[in-house]
Scaffold this motif. Sequence first.
Motif, PDB file in Angstrom:
ATOM      1  N   SER A 288       1.011  -0.929  -0.292  1.00 17.69           N
ATOM      2  CA  SER A 288      -0.283  -0.057   0.308  1.00 17.69           C
ATOM      3  C   SER A 288       0.777   1.130   0.033  1.00 17.69           C
ATOM      4  CB  SER A 288      -1.087   0.088   0.946  1.00 17.69           C
ATOM      5  OG  SER A 288      -0.042  -0.097   2.338  1.00 17.69           O
ATOM      6  N   VAL A 289       0.465   2.178  -1.185  1.00 24.08           N
ATOM      7  CA  VAL A 289       1.731   3.102  -1.242  1.00 24.08           C
ATOM      8  C   VAL A 289       0.733   4.503  -0.703  1.00 24.08           C
ATOM      9  CG1 VAL A 289       2.066   5.006  -3.041  1.00 24.08           C
ATOM     10  CG2 VAL A 289       2.559   2.412  -3.563  1.00 24.08           C
ATOM     11  N   ASP A 290       1.660   5.619  -0.215  1.00 22.48           N
ATOM     12  CA  ASP A 290       1.031   6.359   0.807  1.00 22.48           C
ATOM     13  C   ASP A 290       1.127   7.239  -0.326  1.00 22.48           C
ATOM     14  OD1 ASP A 290       0.152   7.972   2.906  1.00 22.48           O
ATOM     15  OD2 ASP A 290       1.548   8.042   3.612  1.00 22.48           O
ATOM     16  N   THR A 291       2.229   8.339  -0.095  1.00 22.75           N
ATOM     17  CA  THR A 291       2.805   9.397  -0.808  1.00 22.75           C
ATOM     18  C   THR A 291       2.892   9.481  -2.137  1.00 22.75           C
ATOM     19  OG1 THR A 291       2.591  10.610   1.149  1.00 22.75           O
ATOM     20  CG2 THR A 291       3.897  12.622  -0.848  1.00 22.75           C
ATOM     21  N   ILE A 292       2.404  10.685  -3.461  1.00 21.32           N
ATOM     22  CA  ILE A 292       2.911  10.051  -4.838  1.00 21.32           C
ATOM     23  C   ILE A 292       3.700  12.159  -4.560  1.00 21.32           C
ATOM     24  CG2 ILE A 292       2.655   9.020  -7.068  1.00 21.32           C
ATOM     25  CD1 ILE A 292       0.479   7.082  -5.885  1.00 21.32           C
ATOM     26  N   VAL A 293       4.190  11.489  -6.123  1.00 20.88           N
ATOM     27  CA  VAL A 293       4.817  12.951  -5.851  1.00 20.88           C
ATOM     28  C   VAL A 293       5.338  12.531  -7.890  1.00 20.88           C
ATOM     29  CG1 VAL A 293       6.099  15.284  -6.114  1.00 20.88           C
ATOM     30  CG2 VAL A 293       5.270  14.193  -3.953  1.00 20.88           C
ATOM     31  N   GLN A 294       5.028  13.347  -8.605  1.00 20.55           N
ATOM     32  CA  GLN A 294       5.848  13.209  -9.683  1.00 20.55           C
ATOM     33  C   GLN A 294       5.464  14.353 -10.222  1.00 20.55           C
ATOM     34  OE1 GLN A 294       2.703  11.773 -13.104  1.00 20.55           O
ATOM     35  NE2 GLN A 294       4.593  12.180 -14.585  1.00 20.55           N
ATOM     36  N   PHE A 306       7.754   8.124  -4.355  1.00 21.10           N
ATOM     37  CA  PHE A 306       6.515   7.368  -3.836  1.00 21.10           C
ATOM     38  C   PHE A 306       6.157   6.652  -1.875  1.00 21.10           C
ATOM     39  CE2 PHE A 306       6.811   2.951  -4.247  1.00 21.10           C
ATOM     40  CZ  PHE A 306       7.241   2.692  -5.228  1.00 21.10           C
ATOM     41  N   THR A 307       6.002   7.325  -0.536  1.00 15.78           N
ATOM     42  CA  THR A 307       6.031   6.282  -0.185  1.00 15.78           C
ATOM     43  C   THR A 307       5.003   4.710   0.275  1.00 15.78           C
ATOM     44  OG1 THR A 307       5.103   7.683   1.116  1.00 15.78           O
ATOM     45  CG2 THR A 307       6.953   8.946   0.330  1.00 15.78           C
ATOM     46  N   LEU A 308       5.567   3.982   1.008  1.00 16.59           N
ATOM     47  CA  LEU A 308       4.923   3.130   1.787  1.00 16.59           C
ATOM     48  C   LEU A 308       5.668   2.943   3.101  1.00 16.59           C
ATOM     49  CD1 LEU A 308       6.584  -0.192  -0.296  1.00 16.59           C
ATOM     50  CD2 LEU A 308       7.704   2.717  -0.219  1.00 16.59           C
ATOM     51  N   GLY A 309       5.179   1.703   3.666  1.00 17.16           N
ATOM     52  CA  GLY A 309       5.280   1.635   5.131  1.00 17.16           C
ATOM     53  C   GLY A 309       6.811   0.954   4.655  1.00 17.16           C
TER      54      GLY A 309
END
Length: 408
Positions: A288-294, A306-309
Motif C-alpha cells: 500500500s502506497v501512501d504519498t505519490i509525487v510526480q 512514492f512512500t510506503l510502510g
Amino acid sequence: MLIVQKYGGSSVATAERILHVARRIAARIESGETLVAVVSAMGDTTDDLLKLAFTVTDDPQPRELDMLISTGEQVSCALLAMALQSLGYPAISLTGQQAGIYTRAQHQAGRIQSVKADRVRAELAAGRVPVIAGFQGITEDMEIVTLGRGASDLTGIVLAIALQADRYENCKDVTGVYTADPRIVPEARQLRDLTYEEMLELASQGSQVMHNRAVELASVYDLPILVTSSFVDAAGTLIHGEHELEERNKVRAIAHDRDVAKVTVRQVPDRPGIAANIFEPLAEAGVSVDTIVQNASEADMTDMTFTLGQGDLKRAEALMPGICAMVGAAGWSSDPGMAKVSIVGVGIQTAHGYAARMFRALFDAGINIELITTSEIRLTCIIEAGRLEDAIRALHAAFQLEQAEAGA
Ligand code: ASP
Ligand code: MG
C-alpha cells in the motif's frame, strides 16, 4: 445517560487494574449513569498469542488464528464481570457473538455487517452491566472473526450507535489527545476537543489514539467520543462534530509517523499510462502506497517518488527492476529511513501562511523537506527519520501550541 466505555489493553493488564476499572464503573453507576463496558485483551495478550501461534507453525491458518486471539478478550470480559459482581454490581460478560456483532468473514480483518443488540438491551433492562469482548464478531456461518488490530474501539462504537448511547468513552492509559507526543515535546498540552476530521487526520498520520474506522463511523452517526483516562480522573478530550469557526490558531496538533520508506523511479518517459504501469503491480502485490509525487517533466522525462510502510519495502524493491524495465525508467532507488510530520487543523488549507510558516520553521531547524503533501485540514512534510523529533519540537514552538486555546 447511557455510556459505552471501552477499556484498552493496558487498562485491564492486571487483576488489580481490572478491579480498579470495576470500581470506576461502580462509581459512575452510583452517579446515575447506565454503563456498557467493552474490553480489549489484558496487556500484550494478543501479541503473546500471535507469537505462540508462530512457535507451533510458520503458517497458521487464519481461521485458527482468530479462534486463538479472540480468547484474549474473552478472558478480560469474564474477569471484569466477576470484579463488578464482587463489588455487589450485577454484571454479565458477553462474547462478540452473544452481543450480536455480525461480521463478514475475512479473518483478522472482519467487517461489521450488523449489530443485533437485543441481548445487550435485555441485560441492561434486567439491571446488569454488560461487559463485552471487543475486537470480535461472528459470521453467518458461525465463524469467529477478529476485526483487525486495535479494533475493540470498533466494537464499542457500533454498540454505542446501536444502543443510541449518549457518548462513547475510550478509556486509556493517557488522559486525552495532546498537541504532540508529550514524550517528545514536554510542553505538549492536552486538547479540550477536536473535530472528527481532525482526529481522523491525526490517526491516519500516525497518532495511535483511536481506530480510524471507529472514528469514521462515530462521525457518520454524530456520536460524541471522549478520550479519557482509566487510571485518574481527568477531563479528557472530546471528539465531536463542532468546532469554533474563528479559532485563533488553526493548527491543533502535530502528528508524526516513523514508519515511512521511500522509493524513487528516475527518468521515466512522461506519457499516459506510466503511473498505472508503476502502481498496478505494486497494488497487486499488496503494497500500500501512501504519498505519490510526480515531478514536472523535463524533456519528456519525469521522476516519480512514492512512500510506503517500511514493512512493505522489501516486496516493493523486488518488483522495481521489472517495473522500471516495463516503463523504460533509467533506474530507481529507495530509502527505508524516512518519517512524516504533519500539522493538523480545520481551516489550515484556506488560511493564509500556514504552509510558509511550517517550511520556515523546518528550514530554521536545518531540516530538509523531501516531499510535501496536503489535505484540506493537514500539511505533511516527509523528512529524514533522524530529524523527526527536532522537527516536531520546532513546529510545536513555531505554532505556539503550548499556549492554551481561548475558552480552554
Ligand atoms: N486486543 C486487540 C489488539 O491488541 C484489540 C484491541 O486491543 O483493541 O489488537
Ligand atoms: Mg491490545
